[in-house]
Motif scaffolding. Structure first.
Motif, PDB file in Angstrom:
ATOM      1  N   MET A 207       0.857  -1.186   0.000  1.00 37.31           N
ATOM      2  CA  MET A 207       0.000   0.000   0.000  1.00 37.31           C
ATOM      3  C   MET A 207       0.890   1.232   0.000  1.00 37.31           C
ATOM      4  SD  MET A 207      -2.548  -1.497   2.799  1.00 37.31           S
ATOM      5  CE  MET A 207      -3.689  -0.139   2.929  1.00 37.31           C
ATOM      6  N   PRO A 208       0.593   2.165  -0.826  1.00 36.96           N
ATOM      7  CA  PRO A 208       1.490   3.295  -1.046  1.00 36.96           C
ATOM      8  C   PRO A 208       1.775   4.097   0.234  1.00 36.96           C
ATOM      9  CG  PRO A 208      -0.423   3.394  -2.534  1.00 36.96           C
ATOM     10  CD  PRO A 208      -0.646   2.209  -1.682  1.00 36.96           C
ATOM     11  N   SER A 209       0.734   4.335   1.012  1.00 39.97           N
ATOM     12  CA  SER A 209       0.951   5.165   2.194  1.00 39.97           C
ATOM     13  C   SER A 209       1.954   4.487   3.139  1.00 39.97           C
ATOM     14  CB  SER A 209      -0.363   5.405   2.922  1.00 39.97           C
ATOM     15  OG  SER A 209      -0.988   4.158   3.186  1.00 39.97           O
ATOM     16  N   PHE A 210       1.751   3.194   3.321  1.00 43.85           N
ATOM     17  CA  PHE A 210       2.691   2.455   4.200  1.00 43.85           C
ATOM     18  C   PHE A 210       4.088   2.423   3.634  1.00 43.85           C
ATOM     19  CE2 PHE A 210      -1.298   0.659   5.876  1.00 43.85           C
ATOM     20  CZ  PHE A 210      -1.068   0.909   7.216  1.00 43.85           C
ATOM     21  N   ARG A 211       4.124   2.303   2.313  1.00 44.95           N
ATOM     22  CA  ARG A 211       5.437   2.230   1.665  1.00 44.95           C
ATOM     23  C   ARG A 211       6.257   3.471   1.949  1.00 44.95           C
ATOM     24  NH1 ARG A 211       6.433  -1.151  -2.785  1.00 44.95           N
ATOM     25  NH2 ARG A 211       8.640  -1.338  -2.422  1.00 44.95           N
ATOM     26  N   GLY A 212       5.531   4.621   1.845  1.00 41.90           N
ATOM     27  CA  GLY A 212       6.213   5.891   2.118  1.00 41.90           C
ATOM     28  C   GLY A 212       6.816   5.887   3.512  1.00 41.90           C
ATOM     29  N   ILE A 213       5.992   5.434   4.431  1.00 38.29           N
ATOM     30  CA  ILE A 213       6.497   5.401   5.813  1.00 38.29           C
ATOM     31  C   ILE A 213       7.708   4.493   5.917  1.00 38.29           C
ATOM     32  CG2 ILE A 213       5.934   4.671   8.162  1.00 38.29           C
ATOM     33  CD1 ILE A 213       3.036   5.489   7.527  1.00 38.29           C
ATOM     34  N   GLN A 214       7.561   3.374   5.288  1.00 36.68           N
ATOM     35  CA  GLN A 214       8.682   2.401   5.378  1.00 36.68           C
ATOM     36  C   GLN A 214       9.959   2.985   4.827  1.00 36.68           C
ATOM     37  OE1 GLN A 214       8.205  -1.080   3.048  1.00 36.68           O
ATOM     38  NE2 GLN A 214       9.521  -2.318   4.393  1.00 36.68           N
ATOM     39  N   ASP A 215       9.846   3.661   3.685  1.00 38.71           N
ATOM     40  CA  ASP A 215      11.048   4.249   3.083  1.00 38.71           C
ATOM     41  C   ASP A 215      11.667   5.276   4.017  1.00 38.71           C
ATOM     42  OD1 ASP A 215      10.680   2.623   1.052  1.00 38.71           O
ATOM     43  OD2 ASP A 215       9.873   4.132  -0.347  1.00 38.71           O
ATOM     44  N   ASP A 216      10.797   6.122   4.539  1.00 37.40           N
ATOM     45  CA  ASP A 216      11.299   7.140   5.462  1.00 37.40           C
ATOM     46  C   ASP A 216      12.072   6.471   6.610  1.00 37.40           C
ATOM     47  OD1 ASP A 216      10.248   9.048   3.972  1.00 37.40           O
ATOM     48  OD2 ASP A 216       8.603   9.631   5.345  1.00 37.40           O
ATOM     49  N   CYS A 217      11.399   5.486   7.169  1.00 38.85           N
ATOM     50  CA  CYS A 217      12.023   4.799   8.317  1.00 38.85           C
ATOM     51  C   CYS A 217      13.362   4.205   7.942  1.00 38.85           C
ATOM     52  CB  CYS A 217      11.122   3.671   8.819  1.00 38.85           C
ATOM     53  SG  CYS A 217       9.746   4.292   9.742  1.00 38.85           S
ATOM     54  N   ARG A 218      13.358   3.569   6.785  1.00 34.86           N
ATOM     55  CA  ARG A 218      14.611   2.910   6.384  1.00 34.86           C
ATOM     56  C   ARG A 218      15.743   3.914   6.272  1.00 34.86           C
ATOM     57  NH1 ARG A 218      13.541  -0.751   1.640  1.00 34.86           N
ATOM     58  NH2 ARG A 218      12.500  -2.030   3.197  1.00 34.86           N
ATOM     59  N   ALA A 219      15.378   5.092   5.638  1.00 34.43           N
ATOM     60  CA  ALA A 219      16.406   6.123   5.471  1.00 34.43           C
ATOM     61  C   ALA A 219      16.931   6.566   6.836  1.00 34.43           C
ATOM     62  CB  ALA A 219      15.818   7.303   4.723  1.00 34.43           C
ATOM     63  N   ILE A 220      15.997   6.786   7.706  1.00 34.66           N
ATOM     64  CA  ILE A 220      16.403   7.254   9.035  1.00 34.66           C
ATOM     65  C   ILE A 220      17.264   6.198   9.727  1.00 34.66           C
ATOM     66  CG2 ILE A 220      15.560   7.856  11.331  1.00 34.66           C
ATOM     67  CD1 ILE A 220      13.084   9.023   9.855  1.00 34.66           C
ATOM     68  N   MET A 221      16.816   4.965   9.618  1.00 36.18           N
ATOM     69  CA  MET A 221      17.558   3.906  10.302  1.00 36.18           C
ATOM     70  C   MET A 221      18.951   3.729   9.724  1.00 36.18           C
ATOM     71  SD  MET A 221      15.754   3.243  12.705  1.00 36.18           S
ATOM     72  CE  MET A 221      16.735   2.062  13.525  1.00 36.18           C
ATOM     73  N   ASP A 222      19.038   3.909   8.400  1.00 42.21           N
ATOM     74  CA  ASP A 222      20.378   3.823   7.786  1.00 42.21           C
ATOM     75  C   ASP A 222      21.288   4.882   8.365  1.00 42.21           C
ATOM     76  OD1 ASP A 222      19.712   1.707   6.340  1.00 42.21           O
ATOM     77  OD2 ASP A 222      19.460   2.760   4.416  1.00 42.21           O
ATOM     78  N   GLN A 223      20.685   6.065   8.451  1.00 41.88           N
ATOM     79  CA  GLN A 223      21.466   7.161   9.021  1.00 41.88           C
ATOM     80  C   GLN A 223      21.921   6.798  10.433  1.00 41.88           C
ATOM     81  OE1 GLN A 223      19.236  10.747   8.834  1.00 41.88           O
ATOM     82  NE2 GLN A 223      20.911  11.986   9.660  1.00 41.88           N
ATOM     83  N   LEU A 224      20.989   6.220  11.132  1.00 40.23           N
ATOM     84  CA  LEU A 224      21.288   5.850  12.523  1.00 40.23           C
ATOM     85  C   LEU A 224      22.408   4.816  12.588  1.00 40.23           C
ATOM     86  CD1 LEU A 224      18.725   5.461  15.252  1.00 40.23           C
ATOM     87  CD2 LEU A 224      20.258   3.558  14.941  1.00 40.23           C
ATOM     88  N   ALA A 225      22.261   3.846  11.701  1.00 38.95           N
ATOM     89  CA  ALA A 225      23.298   2.798  11.676  1.00 38.95           C
ATOM     90  C   ALA A 225      24.650   3.411  11.356  1.00 38.95           C
ATOM     91  CB  ALA A 225      22.923   1.743  10.648  1.00 38.95           C
TER      92      ALA A 225
END
Lengths: 832, 410
Positions: A207-225
């Motif tokens: 679902m597109p809305s969830f996907r957006g969230i997931q991408d955001d999260c992933r980006a943030i988590m990468d940064q965190l890592a």
């Protein structure tokens, strides 16, 4: 007979059923009641079928009566009847008693049954009431549930919707929250939040809305890592931070192996720094050790050996002593290593074993890495420690070394606890064992050096009197033995006792030092090596026994090296050493070994050198030294005599007026040897000589013999008489072995020396030719020797015999043998 | 098997000089020279009858003086040399004025009357036949030695010993006198002796004196070994120069030495330190072996002429010791038997024997003497027989134990 029968008959009528059969039935029922069935009786005794047995079941009174009447006499019958009446009476009374006893029981049983009947009736009523109540309750309950059913379904639905909404809100807020966490560096929170959302996002990613969230999260988590990795790499953080970092990274699915490596390499860098610090210190102390080595290394006295680490005597110029070094190593390297191991295990091994990662064999991999890591670092650490231990050459203070080793060993135990399978602790123990072995070697060589030095001192002390004989040297140069107010040099017994005491003290202090290795509070002292091999093979064999052997060996060398060249060793030293060895044989060795065995309770069962073997060796050395002493002293006197005989023209000598100076010298030397030996050895046994063996009786005896021997021998008629007397003498005297072993006493030693001297005299005389006065001079000389030498020897006849031989031989070698008057000889000799 | 008992012969006088009659290879014969200052000195010719264990003696008079050393010519049975003290009447001697070069070390006694000389003698040819028939007569008419020549020693001093050239023709001699070693040539049937070469002279601090010497049978007889004090020296006779020197060979005086007859570089020496030492002259620093069995000075050491593992030593402890020095002999592994001699049957037997060679050991200690033994000699005729002479004039003839003899031979 009849009366008996009639009497029994009325009796039986007492019971209502006189008939025996029903009576028996009643019996049977009773028997059944009391559990006495007939079989029970049958078990007891075989049931008799005899109808005449009055107690049997088939008893027939008629038959019995008939039988009695037929068989018995009247008297017997009367007796029988009386007996039977008595029995019947007792049976009756028994039965009565039974009935009375059981009567009460029957009564109470009847009462009980009646009471029960009433109670049951009441209970039945109550039960009926209960069942009606229950029916009413059931009815009510059914009615209530029917009314509530609709509302309940509604509430459930509503709460489900609420939860879903909250979850959705969490998801939508997640990126913002993660960002905030990132800003606040609350990495832990961020990671846990993300973890919670991760699966959901994954599931609904179509679902597109969830996907957006997931991408955001992933980006943030990468940064965190990224940030975490950075932090991990920087390494400035504490171990705790670090481990937290690793923990988070692991949760972010970072590859564990890589993390292990990174973690370890990071730790390695820090441990390297510790090692380098140690190495630098080692280099410093090496350079200072050179300075230290140039100063003489002296074994401390027992008092000194107990000094603490601050002992300035041991390493005055060294910056750090070994204890400090080990301390530093332990505190920095080993404790850091332990910390690393602990946190590593916490992170990679224990934690993962619980989690799902355990399936990937990661713990095994991680622990493998850890072992190699620890081993390589420990190896370097050990090599440093070994180098440092090797620099410990001074044998002064053992306690420092032992404490250092103890600390070293103790701290390694921590590693072994953390890392059970590691070889590190055993390697550490090996180093300690090696150090202990090395230590024993050093102590042995120190003891040997000490012994040789003491001998040199003794030698100097022996030589000193000759040099400072006129000078007013105060005390003895070596040991300041209390020779007293006189300027007398240390006497032989003083030297001997101080020598043996100092050696013994030295051994004791060494033993005390070595004993530190096995002290109870030392961690490695309960290792099998220190319990067994160290005590028996190390201390006892390598140290104590080797030293004793060395003493014997070096003593023997005095005999051999000086054997041919003669007199390189002062004779007094030989004598002293001989006594020393003898003392060792009698007491010292067993004392030392007992001491050792007591201090080091030897549990090891390897064969050790027996005391007797050492004693034998010491005795042999003592014997050899004493023999050599006799030989050397004998040679010194022999040389004087030989020179005096060889360099004189005996043919053209003048009439003797005096005893030759050489003879006086011989007697003087013999006397001084006698004194010298007497200082160290006991008197010894003389052959009992008669109380009148004064010089006078003796000289008469010998002079008369001389007269007999050579006066007639120069008459041409009987040339064979020449040797007759001496030959006869020889027949009855034992053969004299000149250079023969001596016993450990003064007389034997002196006898040996005099034998050697006189035999030389004899052989030299035989090679010369004498004039009249030459012979007379020899007579005078021999008489003089006779006067003084007999008192030194065990058997004065020996001296007489040899002197007779000398005079006899010179008479033979005389061109004009006219012996001197005995009285004249005596006068000359007494004049001195 | 029982060994034969020793045969003992007593002389009336004291004696030091003993030699085997070297040129005699059939009869067992020893020569003994007596030492007496008072009486006429004698040379006893001891013939030993091996089969009957009987000694036959003949006495020759030696007028010149007491005999200190005797040696027999290797070529001529009848010729021998003696070293003797001239003991002439003191008054006569006193009148003789002596040259300076004589008795240098004993300067105080410028009127010394004792001088050791050496001479070559010939035994009278008829001694053998003359005395045999009636031994009792020998005392009545003892015959006298015939003087061949003096080894004139006035220039050289006291003669310690005279050495014949080993296995030579009996024409060459060496005399050791004080510190000189002089080589003599005998000429004109030995009646005249001339000094062949300039003599070798021992030089050094103090008065050096030769005490003993031995002419080496090896190297074409061109070497001589001498002993003085504690030193053993080797000399090359062609140049009369020293070729080796064993300093401090013994702790004290070296009394005697002997060459191994089969090993050219090996010699044995003995001395006052009670030791017997074996030397390889190529290495003078260390003895090959050293024995210390005697309990007093060792005066004489002799290799057996045929079996050089057998060694005799005589000592003033009145003992003679026979040792078996297998390890440094020319047959260290026992007697090597030629393969041809072995029949197959014997082979195993022989191998067994060769496997256990004899160890260095003392074979026997002979205690028949009761005074110092100064001389011991192997017989020149029977290699298993030897005699020893003690100062009291007792001559003992002994044999090598049979067991050992067979062990060496077989």
């Amino acid at each position: 007979n009849d009366s008996a029968a009639t009497k029994t008959a009325p009796k039986s009528t007492i019971y209502p059923d006189a008939d025996p059969a029903p009576k028996r039935r009643v019996h049977g029922m009773l028997k059944l009641y009391y559990g006495l069935n007939e079989e029970g009786k049958a078990l007891g005794q075989a049931e008799s079928l005899d109808p005449c047995d009055i107690n049997g079941p088939h008893f027939d009174p008629e038959l019995y009566l008939n039988k009695l009447r037929k068989e018995c006499s009247l008297g017997e019958l009367v007796d029988q009847e009386a007996c039977m009446v008595k029995q019947i009476r007792s049976l009756d009374s028994d039965m009565q008693t039974l009935v009375y006893e059981n009567y009460n029981k029957f009564i109470s049983a009847t009462d009980t049954i009646r009471k029960m009947k009433n109670d049951f009736k009441k209970m039945e009523d109550e039960m009926d009431c209960l069942s009606t109540n229950m029916a009413a309750i059931t009815e009510f309950s059914a009615r209530i549930s029917g009314t509530l059913q609709d509302q309940h379904a509604q509430i459930t639905k509503l709460s489900g919707v609420h939860t879903l909404l909250r979850k959705l809100q969490f998801l939508f807020e997640l990126p913002a929250r993660l960002n905030k966490c990132l800003e606040l560096q609350a990495y832990g929170q961020a990671v846990s939040a993300h973890r919670r959302a991760r699966c959901v996002l994954q599931q609904y990613s179509h679902m597109p809305s969830f996907r957006g969230i997931q991408d955001d999260c992933r980006a943030i988590m990468d940064q965190l890592a990224q940030q975490l990795r950075q932090k991990f790499r920087d390494g400035g953080s504490s171990a705790k931070d670090l481990s937290e970092c690793v923990e988070l990274l692991l949760q972010l699915d970072e590859p564990a192996e890589e993390l292990c490596d990174k973690f370890l390499s990071h730790a390695q860098a820090r441990l390297e720094a510790d090692l380098q610090g140690l190495e630098a210190e080692l280099r410093d102390s090496t350079s200072s050790a050179v300075v230290k080595a140039s100063s003489p290394v002296i074994i401390g006295s027992p008092a000194e050996s107990s000094m603490s680490a601050t002992n300035p005597f041991l390493a005055p110029s060294s910056k750090t002593d070994i204890l400090e070094f080990i301390d530093r190593g332990c505190n920095e390297f080993v404790s850091n290593l332990c910390l690393v191991i602990a946190s590593y295990q916490e992170l990679f091994i224990n934690r993962l074993q619980e989690g799902d990662l355990a399936t990937k064999n990661i713990p095994q991999m991680a622990s493998g890495k850890l072992h190699t890591f620890v081993n390589s670092l420990a190896a370097r650490y050990f090599s440093l420690v070994e180098r440092r231990i090797q620099e410990e050459k001074g044998v002064g203070d053992n306690s420092l070394l032992v404490r250092a080793l103890d600390r070293f060993h103790r701290r390694l135990q921590a590693v072994s606890k953390l890392l059970p399978g590691s070889a590190v602790p055993s390697q550490g123990t090996e180093i300690v064992v090696q150090a202990a072995r090395e230590r024993i070697r050093q102590y042995l060589s120190a003891l040997q050096t000490f012994y040789l030095d003491s001998l040199t001192d003794v030698r100097q002390a022996l030589a000193a009197p000759r040099l400072t004989v006129g000078g007013a040297a105060g005390a003895g140069p070596l040991l300041g033995s209390g020779a007293g107010a006189k300027d007398a040099p240390p006497s032989l017994p003083d030297l001997l006792s101080s020598l043996s005491t100092s050696i013994l003290n030295q051994i004791k202090s060494v033993l005390a030092s070595v004993h530190l290795f096995t002290a109870k509070d030392i961690t490695f002292s309960n290792k099998p090596y220190f319990k067994g091999e160290f005590c028996s093979q190390g201390v006892r064999e390598s140290l104590v026994v080797s030293f004793i052997k060395f003493v014997c060996q070096s003593s023997r060398q005095f005999c051999e090296s000086a054997g041919d060249r003669g007199g390189s060793t002062p004779p007094a030293l030989l004598l002293l050493l001989s006594r020393l060895c003898l003392d060792y044989e009698t007491s010292t060795i067993s004392y030392i070994l007992t001491l050792t065995d007591e201090q080091f309770l030897v549990q090891h069962h390897t064969p050790v050198t027996a005391v007797t073997v050492l004693c034998a060796e010491a005795r042999e050395a003592a014997q050899k030294l004493l023999n050599h002493y006799v030989k050397v002293q004998g040679l010194i006197i022999s040389q004087m005599l030989r020179k005096s005989v060889e360099t004189r023209d005996w043919v053209n000598t003048i009439e003797p007026r005096n005893v030759r100076a050489v003879m006086k010298r011989v007697v003087e030397d013999t006397t001084s040897i006698d004194v010298q030996v007497g200082l160290l050895y006991e008197e010894g046994v003389r052959k009992a000589h008669s109380s009148d063996s004064s010089k006078r009786t003796f000289s008469v005896y010998s002079s008369s013999r001389q007269q007999v021997r050579y006066a007639p021998s120069y008459t041409p008629s009987a040339p064979m008489d020449t040797n007759l007397l001496s030959n006869i003498h020889r027949l009855f005297s034992e053969r004299i072995d000149i250079f023969s072993p001596v016993e450990f006493n003064k007389v034997s030693v002196l006898t040996g020396i005099i034998k050697i001297s006189l035999k030389t005299f004899l052989e030299c005389v035989r090679l010369r030719t004498f004039g009249r006065y030459g012979l007379q001079q020899i007579q005078v000389d021999c008489h003089y020797l006779q006067m003084y030498l007999w008192r030194f020897v065990s058997d004065e006849n020996l001296v007489h015999f040899l002197l007779d031989e000398i005079v006899g031989s010179s008479a033979h070698r005389c061109l004009d043998p006219s012996p001197m008057e005995q009285s004249v000889i005596e006068v000359i000799c007494e004049r001195g | 098997m029982e060994d034969d008992a020793p045969v003992i012969y007593g002389l009336e006088f004291q004696a030091r000089a003993l030699t085997a009659q070297t040129a005699e290879t059939d009869a067992i014969r020893f020569l003994v020279g007596t030492q007496s200052l008072k009486f006429e000195n004698q040379i006893h010719i001891i013939d030993f009858d091996d089969e009957n264990n009987i000694i036959n003696k003949n006495v020759l008079l030696h007028h010149a003086g007491e005999i200190w050393d005797i040696s027999a010519s290797p070529a001529d049975k009848g010729v021998l040399t003696t070293c003797y003290n001239k003991s002439e009447c003191p008054r006569v001697l006193a009148s003789i004025s002596l040259s300076d070069n004589f008795y240098i070390f004993d300067f105080i006694s410028s009127e010394s009357r004792v001088l050791t000389c050496a001479s070559v003698w010939r035994m009278p040819p008829e001694w053998e036949s003359g005395s045999h028939e009636s031994p009792d007569d020998s005392s009545n008419s003892p015959q006298t030695l015939e003087l061949l020549c003096h080894l004139d020693n006035m220039a050289h001093g006291n003669v310690a010993c005279v050495l014949w050239e080993p296995m030579g023709n009996g024409k060459r001699l060496i005399s050791l006198a004080d510190n000189h070693a002089v080589l003599w040539d005998l000429q004109e049937s030995s009646t005249k002796a001339t000094v062949r070469y300039s003599s070798a002279t021992l030089e050094g601090k103090g008065q050096l004196k030769f005490t003993s010497g031995k002419w080496s049978p090896h190297h074409n007889c061109t070497q001589l070994a001498t002993a003085n004090d504690t030193v053993i020296r080797g000399w090359d006779l062609r140049s009369m120069s020293q070729i080796y020197c064993i300093e401090n060979a013994h702790g004290q005086l070296v009394r005697d030495l002997d060459f191994n007859p089969n090993k050219q570089y090996y010699l044995a020496s003995c001395g006052d330190d009670c030791k017997v030492k074996f030397w390889d002259v190529r290495n003078v620093n260390e003895p090959v072996k050293s024995l210390e069995e005697h309990s007093h000075w060792v005066w004489s050491v002799r290799y057996n002429h045929s079996h050089d593992q057998l060694l005799l030593t005589a000592s003033s402890d009145s003992r003679v010791i026979l040792s078996n020095m297998v390890s440094i002999s020319s047959e260290p592994f026992g007697h090597l038997v030629d393969d041809d001699d072995l029949s197959d049957a014997e082979e195993g037997h022989q191998e067994e024997k060769s496997k256990e060679p004899l160890q260095d050991s003392i074979i026997a200690t002979y205690e028949e003497h009761e005074d110092s033994v100064y001389a011991v000699e192997w017989s020149s005729a029977d290699p298993w027989l030897f005699s020893s002479l003690s100062y009291d004039g007792r001559l003992v003839i002994n044999r090598v134990p049979r067991a050992l003899k067979y062990r060496i031979l077989l």
